[in-house]
Motif scaffolding. Structure first.
Motif: not given
Length: 521
Positions: A243, A247, A277, A281, A283, A292, A324
């Protein structure tokens, strides 16, 4: 004892029928036998960390089949790197998963401190954290230097020895300004910041020391960006940073903000929300590599905190983080318009076949703390693409996952070693599978362990109590074979997230008066 899947269609169909029948029987039995002893699970989970200790063991070591090990770590490089944890069944000290383990353990103790104290395990929890953070302080020898690995996988895996007998390379590897490693440095910063919060009341001086190192490490990680597995190529085949490090930079900043309430870290989190991100992102997994979802849960907590006034732009960005985080929750509960975490026929979250239980334990923790954050903000549900989920549904889902780990599964096995009447007996672990050093101090050579111990069909001579093994496959099948390392190897980061969850579940079942923390230091 175990069932083995087959490539034949007939056998696959039989396996599916077997699973369906077993799931029905499990749910029926659960209604009869009632709850699991989550307090016992908590106690045993903390005991596991003592089995994974490297270095000179203390007088109060409870896992008696272990002895001192790694006493010359760092000597060749002129630095004291004695201590820390072995992450799994081998003896390399990998900095990235070790730091993540300490972050998650600290997070659990932070959120459920009183519950852990109720169970009489607060002192053990503090010792488990301090064993790791003491090592990180040693490993951070200069502001821009972090020793991030001791030993290397190739030679270590060539041998099957007890840690007390190691003949493999103990070469130490570092990251610095010329050879950066923002991921491992950022995660270590996060671990120290989280631990600083845990120790703030019980040992203020130590807490300040942890925070000092955490701040230096965050600055080092941010100013000297790079992936650690490019600087330490020995780690690439074992703990590659897939990754990247974005993060970990956000993760570290969030923990430092929580530890210090310094708005400079909040500015970092909001200003870098998209280019790193965190707010972009979406995830569906959370692990030692991919942070994340954890970043988004911590930021969501900030977005729901009404006690601090912020600029509109900051609140707006924190709300995006929260969205998120909700994506992750909805994905775990199967309410995300098809973008969901898979499940086995028995209902276990299933991300991938190698050590799948790490994703189950980390998801169980994130779901637990996020639902608690929602309750604290007087919110009762999450609006998913495929409908509303309530915090009560989240809690029930977590309990189902935990009960699956503890034995309510088609195999009828507890995947927490030492818990319940049936659990894997051939864990892929050098020390557990070999005669105890305390019982037989005779030297076991590098390949002698393979000849005399690894291939044995009998159970391990030492029980790795509290370890969570890799777990079953996508059809809930599990083979208790020492060489089946994808399923039978246990890791510290499998167990660490469960400490807080076990404590909360125990408290729900046993709302007894809180013991004084002073008596458990």
């Amino acid at each position: 004892m175990v069932a083995v899947g087959s490539d034949g269609g007939r056998m696959k169909s039989s396996a599916v029928v077997f699973v369906m029948v077993m799931v029905f029987l499990i749910h029926t039995v659960e209604k009869v036998i009632g709850e699991y002893d989550y307090g016992e699970a908590l106690t045993k989970s903390l005991l596991y960390f003592e089995a994974q200790r490297s270095g000179r063991l203390p007088y109060d070591q409870r896992v008696r089949w272990r002895g001192h090990s790694g006493l010359t770590d760092g000597l060749e490089q002129g630095v004291d790197l004695v201590g820390g944890y072995y992450d799994a069944g081998d003896h390399v000290k990998f900095g990235l998963p070790m730091a993540f383990t300490m972050t998650m353990l600290s997070w659990g103790v932070m959120e459920y401190r009183d519950h852990i104290a109720d169970a009489g395990e607060y002192a053990h929890a503090l010792r488990a954290i301090k064993w790791g953070t003491d090592y990180f302080i040693k490993a951070h020898t200069q502001a821009n230097v972090l020793w991030a690995e001791v030993g290397e996988g190739e030679t270590d895996h060539y041998c099957w020895q007890r840690s007390e007998d190691m003949t493999t390379s103990r070469k130490a590897y570092k990251v610095d300004e010329e050879n950066p490693g923002s991921d491992v440095v950022g995660e270590t910063s996060a671990a120290l910041a989280a631990a600083a919060i845990v120790f703030r009341d019980v040992d203020p001086r130590y807490s300040r020391l942890l925070l000092h190192h955490s701040k230096q490490l965050f600055k080092f990680a941010d100013n000297n960006r790079g992936k650690y597995d490019r600087s330490i190529t020995a780690a690439k085949n074992y703990y590659a940073s897939v990754s990247g490090y974005n993060d970990e930079l956000l993760w570290s900043a969030l923990w430092l903000h929580r530890a210090t309430e310094d708005d400079c870290y909040l500015d970092y989190i909001t200003k870098n929300a998209y280019n790193l991100g965190g707010a972009s992102w979406a995830i569906s997994e959370f692990s030692w590599d991919i942070k994340y979802a954890g970043v988004q849960v911590l930021a969501a907590r900030l977005s729901m905190d009404q006690n601090h006034r912020r600029e509109y732009s900051q609140n707006s960005i924190l709300t995006e983080y929260k969205k998120k985080a909700e994506f992750y929750m909805c994905s775990c509960l199967g309410k995300n318009n098809g973008t969901n975490v898979r499940r086995t026929p028995g209902g276990l979250l299933y991300v991938r076949r190698w050590n799948n239980m790490q994703y189950v334990s980390s998801a169980s923790f994130l779901l637990t703390v996020f639902s608690d954050y929602l309750k604290a903000a007087d919110k009762t549900d999450i609006d998913c693409s495929d409908g509303i989920i309530t915090v009560e549904q989240v809690s029930e889902f977590v309990k189902f996952q935990i009960n699956y780990i503890l034995g309510s599964n088609p195999m009828g096995l507890s995947y927490l070693i030492g818990f319940g009447p049936r659990f894997p007996k051939r864990v892929h672990h050098r020390g557990a599978s070999t005669v105890s050093y305390r019982n037989d101090k005779g030297f076991i050579g590098c390949t002698q362990g393979y000849d005399n111990w690894y291939g044995r069909q009998s159970d391990n001579p030492n029980v790795l109590v509290g370890a969570v093994v890799g777990g079953p496959d996508h059809n809930d099948m599990f083979r208790d074979v020492r060489g089946n390392f994808m399923q039978t190897e246990a890791c510290t980061y499998n167990t660490a997230p469960l400490v807080g969850v076990f404590a909360k579940l125990r408290k729900q079942n046993h709302p007894n008066p809180i013991q004084t923390l002073a008596n458990q230091k």
